[in-house]
Enzyme design. Structure first.
Site, short mmCIF file in Angstrom:
data_model
loop_
_atom_site.label_atom_id
_atom_site.label_comp_id
_atom_site.label_asym_id
_atom_site.label_seq_id
_atom_site.Cartn_x
_atom_site.Cartn_y
_atom_site.Cartn_z
N ASP A 251 -9.81 -2.94 50.70
CA ASP A 251 -10.74 -3.54 51.66
C ASP A 251 -9.98 -4.06 52.88
O ASP A 251 -8.99 -4.79 52.74
CB ASP A 251 -11.52 -4.68 51.01
N ASP B 272 -10.55 -6.01 56.66
CA ASP B 272 -11.42 -6.78 57.55
C ASP B 272 -10.79 -6.84 58.93
O ASP B 272 -9.57 -6.79 59.09
CB ASP B 272 -11.63 -8.20 57.02
N ASP C 3 -8.33 -20.16 55.31
CA ASP C 3 -8.13 -21.03 54.15
C ASP C 3 -6.67 -21.26 53.81
O ASP C 3 -6.20 -22.40 53.71
CB ASP C 3 -8.91 -20.50 52.94
#
Length: 393
Positions: A68, A70, A134
């Protein structure tokens, strides 16, 4: 290695980030997703800043092959939507763009402002966006145009030291989004990144906040864990941190009070991890089979029954998963698989020398076979995805 400078409020140039070249970071460009690179380049060609971000960059630096990818950009969702016909804007509290390809969906976010409390749509600069990330390992920005990594928070150094450090202050990171507790444990396990003592202490203090997370987010987190290829060690660590009780209370309590159930659950998930690594992403119903089979067949209310009424099994399954709420058709599909393969599931178990990640001493998961098939045939289940509570099954 180069340095990136920005202007302070007084107008002076100040160092803001380190820029690592190929000679520094050693990312293999062959592991990049070509569609993600195309999206970044198109945004850059139209005058926007754009980078590959998050877990993909972290995994590339760890020598893994991320699935994945992003993208984050200075372009707003409306501007991104205009550039890509194969896209749609999603979200209300924080809008994102999904760019749709034949075999994947790429998520593109807009740089967030430091004033964007929670999930509000307040857009900002790259320098502000990094402070909304984060952990430092997830706060790296990769530019495929010149093959550089921009690092504002010593993320590359922390990855090399195998430590997971937060970007957001500890008194806010889990309060703002309690799901970060689950993700911190997950990143630690999958990346081999050590959680510092202060982070572990904060997890123990803030884990009750998970009780207020919407069931839809908990559902997505559970399926991400089960489909990660590292479900066994992640669930094992969630149990150690007493965090699983807020994700799925019933299996957490059973694992706490019954060591045999805990052993079988982790063993079953180890087999799932081996299948996931061999076969790729799996259907949700198959993930649920691995998570719930031992409870339904050996440790639940039907452990001494040869025939389980489908309707009763369905409600027991839903109760076991609560507050996680998969689609009815996924629960029904998993229940049919459990009934259909009851004998195999009762026999299936990894060898005693299986490691924590589900591999045997020889490196490949093994399966014990033998024994007679137990239990009778169960009533046929509906296959239309309807709720058996209202379908008259």
């Amino acid at each position: 290695m180069r340095k990136r400078y920005t202007r302070s409020e007084s107008g002076r140039l100040v160092e803001s980030a380190l820029v690592f070249t190929q000679e520094d970071h050693h990312i293999d460009t062959g592991d990049l997703d070509h569609d993600a690179v195309k999206v970044v380049r198109r945004l850059q060609q139209h005058g926007y800043e754009a980078y590959i971000v998050g877990g993909a960059v972290r995994d590339l630096l760890l020598g893994k092959h991320p699935k994945d990818f992003d993208v984050s950009s200075s372009a707003t969702p409306t501007q991104i939507r205009r550039l890509f016909r194969n896209s749609r804007v999603i979200g209300k509290r924080f809008r994102l763009v999904h760019i749709l390809f034949r075999d994947k969906v790429l998520e593109v976010s807009t740089f967030r402002s430091q004033e964007a409390a929670g999930f509000k749509n307040v857009y900002g600069t790259l320098e502000e966006d990094v402070r909304r990330r984060d952990f430092t390992a997830n706060a790296l920005f990769y530019n495929p145009r010149d093959n550089t990594v921009i690092d504002f928070v010593s993320g590359l150094q922390h990855i090399r030291k195998r430590v997971l450090r937060p970007v957001i202050p500890l008194d806010r990171i889990f309060v703002e989004d309690p799901v970060r507790i689950i993700r911190a444990i997950k990143y630690s396990v999958t990346g081999g990144l050590r959680l510092p003592w202060l982070v572990r202490r904060r997890i123990h203090r803030d884990r009750p906040l998970l009780a207020d997370v919407p069931s839809s987010r908990m559902t997505e987190e559970l399926f991400k864990i089960l489909n990660s290829g590292h479900a066994a060690p992640i669930i094992d660590h969630l149990l150690r941190y007493n965090a699983l009780q807020h994700l799925t209370p019933r299996p957490a309590e059973l694992a706490r009070t019954n060591s045999e159930y805990r052993r079988k659950l982790i063993a079953r998930l180890s087999l799932l991890d081996a299948k996931r690594r061999d076969s790729g992403a799996m259907e949700r119903k198959d993930l649920l089979v691995s998570f719930a089979a031992d409870y339904l067949l050996e440790f639940g209310a039907f452990d001494d029954q040869k025939r389980i009424p489908f309707r009763d099994g369905y409600f027991a399954f839903k109760d076991f998963l609560f507050p996680v709420t998969p689609a009815n058709r996924e629960v029904e599909g998993a229940l049919r698989e459990i009934f259909r393969n009851k004998g195999r599931l009762l026999r299936e178990e990894p060898p005693e020398d299986t490691d924590a990640d589900g591999t045997s001493a020889g490196g490949r998961p093994r399966r014990r076979r033998g024994g007679r098939r137990r239990g009778g045939r169960v009533p046929a289940a509906r296959g239309d995805g309807s709720d058996p509570a209202t379908s008259g099954t």
